[in-house]
Motif scaffolding. Structure first.
Motif, PDB file in Angstrom:
ATOM      1  N   GLU A  37       0.822  -1.411   0.039  1.00 15.90           N
ATOM      2  CA  GLU A  37       0.030   0.052  -0.019  1.00 15.90           C
ATOM      3  C   GLU A  37       0.896   1.274  -0.012  1.00 15.90           C
ATOM      4  O   GLU A  37       0.450   2.331  -0.652  1.00 15.90           O
ATOM      5  N   ASP A  38       1.732   1.228   0.871  1.00 18.90           N
ATOM      6  CA  ASP A  38       2.797   2.317   0.920  1.00 18.90           C
ATOM      7  C   ASP A  38       3.555   2.743  -0.504  1.00 18.90           C
ATOM      8  O   ASP A  38       3.744   3.709  -1.045  1.00 18.90           O
ATOM      9  N   ILE A  39       3.916   1.618  -1.098  1.00 16.98           N
ATOM     10  CA  ILE A  39       4.606   1.558  -2.296  1.00 16.98           C
ATOM     11  C   ILE A  39       3.634   2.137  -3.417  1.00 16.98           C
ATOM     12  O   ILE A  39       3.960   2.892  -4.224  1.00 16.98           O
ATOM     13  N   ASN A  40       2.485   1.570  -3.481  1.00 16.77           N
ATOM     14  CA  ASN A  40       1.491   2.170  -4.549  1.00 16.77           C
ATOM     15  C   ASN A  40       1.195   3.524  -4.115  1.00 16.77           C
ATOM     16  O   ASN A  40       1.298   4.505  -5.086  1.00 16.77           O
ATOM     17  N   PHE A  41       0.960   4.179  -3.018  1.00 18.33           N
ATOM     18  CA  PHE A  41       0.955   5.374  -2.700  1.00 18.33           C
ATOM     19  C   PHE A  41       1.934   6.176  -3.267  1.00 18.33           C
ATOM     20  O   PHE A  41       1.704   7.447  -3.746  1.00 18.33           O
ATOM     21  N   PHE A  42       3.050   5.910  -2.902  1.00 19.12           N
ATOM     22  CA  PHE A  42       4.357   6.631  -3.260  1.00 19.12           C
ATOM     23  C   PHE A  42       4.872   6.234  -4.749  1.00 19.12           C
ATOM     24  O   PHE A  42       6.177   6.332  -4.831  1.00 19.12           O
ATOM     25  N   ILE A  43       4.112   5.579  -5.576  1.00 18.46           N
ATOM     26  CA  ILE A  43       4.764   4.871  -6.629  1.00 18.46           C
ATOM     27  C   ILE A  43       5.530   5.957  -7.637  1.00 18.46           C
ATOM     28  O   ILE A  43       6.501   5.654  -8.174  1.00 18.46           O
ATOM     29  N   SER A  44       5.173   7.182  -7.500  1.00 19.11           N
ATOM     30  CA  SER A  44       5.703   8.262  -8.427  1.00 19.11           C
ATOM     31  C   SER A  44       7.048   8.766  -7.828  1.00 19.11           C
ATOM     32  O   SER A  44       7.778   9.356  -8.576  1.00 19.11           O
ATOM     33  N   ASN A  45       7.503   8.303  -6.779  1.00 20.50           N
ATOM     34  CA  ASN A  45       8.729   8.414  -6.276  1.00 20.50           C
ATOM     35  C   ASN A  45       9.648   7.431  -6.704  1.00 20.50           C
ATOM     36  O   ASN A  45      11.059   7.549  -6.607  1.00 20.50           O
ATOM     37  N   PHE A  46       9.396   6.382  -7.262  1.00 21.30           N
ATOM     38  CA  PHE A  46      10.133   5.194  -7.469  1.00 21.30           C
ATOM     39  C   PHE A  46      10.508   5.314  -8.933  1.00 21.30           C
ATOM     40  O   PHE A  46      10.004   5.692  -9.892  1.00 21.30           O
ATOM     41  N   THR A  47      11.855   4.847  -9.283  1.00 20.14           N
ATOM     42  CA  THR A  47      12.556   4.528 -10.495  1.00 20.14           C
ATOM     43  C   THR A  47      12.598   3.118 -10.505  1.00 20.14           C
ATOM     44  O   THR A  47      13.121   2.475  -9.547  1.00 20.14           O
ATOM     45  N   VAL A  48      12.756   2.462 -11.734  1.00 23.61           N
ATOM     46  CA  VAL A  48      12.749   0.847 -11.867  1.00 23.61           C
ATOM     47  C   VAL A  48      13.922   0.668 -13.041  1.00 23.61           C
ATOM     48  O   VAL A  48      13.856   1.355 -13.572  1.00 23.61           O
ATOM     49  N   ALA A  49      14.630  -0.502 -12.452  1.00 25.09           N
ATOM     50  CA  ALA A  49      15.396  -1.111 -13.594  1.00 25.09           C
ATOM     51  C   ALA A  49      14.856  -2.200 -14.277  1.00 25.09           C
ATOM     52  O   ALA A  49      14.337  -2.990 -13.534  1.00 25.09           O
ATOM     53  N   ILE A  50      14.677  -2.340 -15.624  1.00 29.09           N
ATOM     54  CA  ILE A  50      14.259  -3.321 -16.284  1.00 29.09           C
ATOM     55  C   ILE A  50      15.112  -4.327 -17.072  1.00 29.09           C
ATOM     56  O   ILE A  50      15.790  -3.625 -17.705  1.00 29.09           O
ATOM     57  N   TYR A  51      15.294  -5.577 -16.838  1.00 30.75           N
ATOM     58  CA  TYR A  51      16.219  -6.419 -17.564  1.00 30.75           C
ATOM     59  C   TYR A  51      15.537  -7.593 -17.858  1.00 30.75           C
ATOM     60  O   TYR A  51      15.106  -8.474 -16.943  1.00 30.75           O
TER      61      TYR A  51
END
Length: 158
Positions: A37-51
């Motif tokens: 829930e916390d990750i979802n709420f702050f999803i705009s703060n996240f960057t991800v790496a895709i491999y």
């Protein structure tokens, strides 16, 4: 590997993968545990790496206001560490900051200070970040015996 790596802003469909990555490292105290829930709420703060079409790394930037930001929740999947994924995510986050703000201070509390030093961060006293101390450190099990190093990267708009 670098040509097969994609760095992008996280999206809601990444919540499960981010949560899974963080939970790999939270029990060892490397990062703080975060709920889906916390990750979802702050999803705009996240960057991800895709491999290989999978989320293999994540990092977030928390804005405390007054141009003070924190790198947090930075992890790379086991077996892929040391391949430049964390550096690529952090460089992407710094590039975004440079494009969006003229002045900023980006800090971290980390068990891996050499990684951040290699990107231009410098060691500073934790007392420079009372906002962090009150919001997260006061709830941390290691609050009275913290083993993390505070580092800072600054831009003055020049």
């Amino acid at each position: 590997m670098k040509e097969l790596l994609t760095i992008r802003k996280a999206a809601v469909q990444d919540v499960e993968s981010i949560h899974h990555l963080l939970e790999l490292y939270a029990p060892a105290g490397i990062v703080l545990s975060r709920s889906k829930e916390d990750i979802n709420f702050f999803i705009s703060n996240f960057t991800v790496a895709i491999y290989e079409n999978k989320v293999c790394g994540c990092a977030a930037v928390r804005d405390f206001g007054n141009d003070l930001l924190e790198v947090r929740s930075l992890v790379v999947a086991p077996g892929l560490q040391g391949k430049g994924i964390g550096k690529a995510m952090l460089n992407a986050m710094i590039s975004t900051l440079k494009a969006q703000r003229s002045c900023w201070r980006l800090f971290t509390l980390t068990l891996r200070p050499e990684f951040f030093r290699s990107l231009g961060f410098r060691e500073v006293p934790k007392s420079l970040f009372p906002e962090k101390i009150w919001s997260d450190c006061s709830k941390c099990a290691k609050r009275s015996c913290c083993d993390e190093t505070a580092l800072l990267l600054e831009s003055d708009g020049k």
